[in-house]
Design a protein around this motif. Structure first.
Motif, PDB file in Angstrom:
ATOM      1  N   UNK A  75       1.010  -1.132  -0.021  1.00  0.00           N
ATOM      2  CA  UNK A  75      -0.115   0.318   0.002  1.00  0.00           C
ATOM      3  C   UNK A  75       0.797   0.993   0.038  1.00  0.00           C
ATOM      4  N   UNK A  76       0.275   2.603   0.070  1.00  0.00           N
ATOM      5  CA  UNK A  76       0.949   3.535   0.004  1.00  0.00           C
ATOM      6  C   UNK A  76       0.746   4.437   1.427  1.00  0.00           C
ATOM      7  N   UNK A  77       1.955   4.995   1.774  1.00  0.00           N
ATOM      8  CA  UNK A  77       2.453   6.024   2.755  1.00  0.00           C
ATOM      9  C   UNK A  77       2.613   7.226   2.274  1.00  0.00           C
ATOM     10  N   UNK A  78       1.908   8.310   2.488  1.00  0.00           N
ATOM     11  CA  UNK A  78       2.498   9.700   1.987  1.00  0.00           C
ATOM     12  C   UNK A  78       2.491   9.615   0.491  1.00  0.00           C
ATOM     13  N   UNK A  79       1.646   8.864  -0.132  1.00  0.00           N
ATOM     14  CA  UNK A  79       1.581   8.684  -1.425  1.00  0.00           C
ATOM     15  C   UNK A  79       2.912   7.767  -2.250  1.00  0.00           C
ATOM     16  N   UNK A  80       3.485   6.967  -1.487  1.00  0.00           N
ATOM     17  CA  UNK A  80       4.820   6.248  -1.799  1.00  0.00           C
ATOM     18  C   UNK A  80       4.286   4.942  -1.500  1.00  0.00           C
ATOM     19  N   UNK A  81       4.387   4.054  -2.562  1.00  0.00           N
ATOM     20  CA  UNK A  81       4.395   2.680  -2.553  1.00  0.00           C
ATOM     21  C   UNK A  81       5.347   1.950  -1.435  1.00  0.00           C
ATOM     22  N   UNK A  82       4.855   1.589  -0.293  1.00  0.00           N
ATOM     23  CA  UNK A  82       5.952   1.010   0.768  1.00  0.00           C
ATOM     24  C   UNK A  82       6.900  -0.142   0.347  1.00  0.00           C
ATOM     25  N   UNK A  83       6.285  -1.010  -0.346  1.00  0.00           N
ATOM     26  CA  UNK A  83       6.930  -2.226  -0.825  1.00  0.00           C
ATOM     27  C   UNK A  83       8.041  -1.837  -1.946  1.00  0.00           C
ATOM     28  N   UNK A  84       7.906  -0.569  -2.478  1.00  0.00           N
ATOM     29  CA  UNK A  84       8.724   0.140  -3.406  1.00  0.00           C
ATOM     30  C   UNK A  84       9.923   0.652  -3.110  1.00  0.00           C
ATOM     31  N   UNK A  85       9.755   1.079  -1.659  1.00  0.00           N
ATOM     32  CA  UNK A  85      10.934   1.893  -1.439  1.00  0.00           C
ATOM     33  C   UNK A  85      12.233   1.086  -1.105  1.00  0.00           C
ATOM     34  N   UNK A  91      12.391   1.999   4.449  1.00  0.00           N
ATOM     35  CA  UNK A  91      11.098   1.268   4.261  1.00  0.00           C
ATOM     36  C   UNK A  91      10.948   0.667   5.551  1.00  0.00           C
ATOM     37  N   UNK A  92      11.566   0.554   6.244  1.00  0.00           N
ATOM     38  CA  UNK A  92      11.206   0.068   7.905  1.00  0.00           C
ATOM     39  C   UNK A  92      10.062   0.971   8.390  1.00  0.00           C
ATOM     40  N   UNK A  93      10.631   2.367   8.406  1.00  0.00           N
ATOM     41  CA  UNK A  93       9.790   3.285   8.934  1.00  0.00           C
ATOM     42  C   UNK A  93       8.614   3.563   8.486  1.00  0.00           C
ATOM     43  N   UNK A  94       8.514   3.365   7.098  1.00  0.00           N
ATOM     44  CA  UNK A  94       7.412   3.442   6.431  1.00  0.00           C
ATOM     45  C   UNK A  94       6.208   2.098   6.714  1.00  0.00           C
ATOM     46  N   UNK A  95       6.855   0.972   6.889  1.00  0.00           N
ATOM     47  CA  UNK A  95       6.265  -0.125   7.295  1.00  0.00           C
ATOM     48  C   UNK A  95       5.646   0.079   8.463  1.00  0.00           C
ATOM     49  N   UNK A  96       6.218   0.865   9.448  1.00  0.00           N
ATOM     50  CA  UNK A  96       5.555   1.000  10.804  1.00  0.00           C
ATOM     51  C   UNK A  96       4.624   2.114  10.472  1.00  0.00           C
ATOM     52  N   UNK A  97       4.778   3.243   9.611  1.00  0.00           N
ATOM     53  CA  UNK A  97       3.739   4.210   9.621  1.00  0.00           C
ATOM     54  C   UNK A  97       2.473   3.629   8.894  1.00  0.00           C
ATOM     55  N   UNK A  98       2.681   2.494   8.018  1.00  0.00           N
ATOM     56  CA  UNK A  98       1.458   1.802   7.075  1.00  0.00           C
ATOM     57  C   UNK A  98       0.612   0.998   8.190  1.00  0.00           C
ATOM     58  N   UNK A  99       1.415   0.293   9.365  1.00  0.00           N
ATOM     59  CA  UNK A  99       0.685  -0.494  10.555  1.00  0.00           C
ATOM     60  C   UNK A  99      -0.132   0.474  11.332  1.00  0.00           C
ATOM     61  N   UNK A 100       0.334   1.649  11.470  1.00  0.00           N
ATOM     62  CA  UNK A 100      -0.197   2.639  12.435  1.00  0.00           C
ATOM     63  C   UNK A 100      -1.448   3.207  11.711  1.00  0.00           C
ATOM     64  N   UNK A 101      -1.341   3.433  10.428  1.00  0.00           N
ATOM     65  CA  UNK A 101      -2.498   3.856   9.516  1.00  0.00           C
ATOM     66  C   UNK A 101      -3.539   2.776   9.461  1.00  0.00           C
ATOM     67  N   UNK A 102      -3.298   1.464   9.335  1.00  0.00           N
ATOM     68  CA  UNK A 102      -4.234   0.476   9.449  1.00  0.00           C
ATOM     69  C   UNK A 102      -4.797   0.292  10.514  1.00  0.00           C
TER      70      UNK A 102
END
Length: 115
Positions: A75-85, A91-102
């Motif tokens: 999915x995306x966090x701040x318009x960026x595809x997390x798995x593409x970072x 990428x680890x920071x954005x994984x955490x951001x995505x989990x908190x979003x969910x």
């Protein structure tokens, strides 16, 4: 280029994670559970990282056991595809951001933790 967030303390961002989740009737305990799932920290270790104001670089660098299932986070966090970072720490920071979003969106914990 190093990002500014790498040198920020995890403790300075942690209250924002809790606040974001709380706005949607989720708890600090759930935020902690998500962080522990991702990083392998125990609750005591997590609290120590917060108390010591560890930087994001050291927080993720010192994580006992990054969860192998984190690669299932998409999915995306701040318009960026997390798995593409490509940069591993970001990428680890954005994984955490995505989990908190969910969590904040009311997703069931079993799905957030990729059970």
């Amino acid at each position: 280029m190093t990002h500014r967030i790498y040198g920020m303390s995890f403790a300075s961002v942690y209250p924002h994670y809790v606040t974001k989740a709380a706005k949607k009737s989720r708890t600090q305990a759930e935020v902690d559970e998500v962080i522990r799932w991702l990083t392998g920290y125990s609750q005591a270790q997590l609290e120590a990282q917060i108390a010591e104001r560890t930087t994001f670089t050291d927080f993720f660098g010192g994580a006992p056991a990054m969860n192998p299932s984190r690669s299932l986070i998409t999915g995306k966090v701040c318009g960026v595809q997390v798995d593409a970072i490509e940069e591993p720490l970001m990428r680890e920071i954005r994984y955490l951001d995505k989990l908190i979003d969910e969590l904040a969106k009311g997703r069931p914990m079993a799905k957030i933790l990729r059970a």
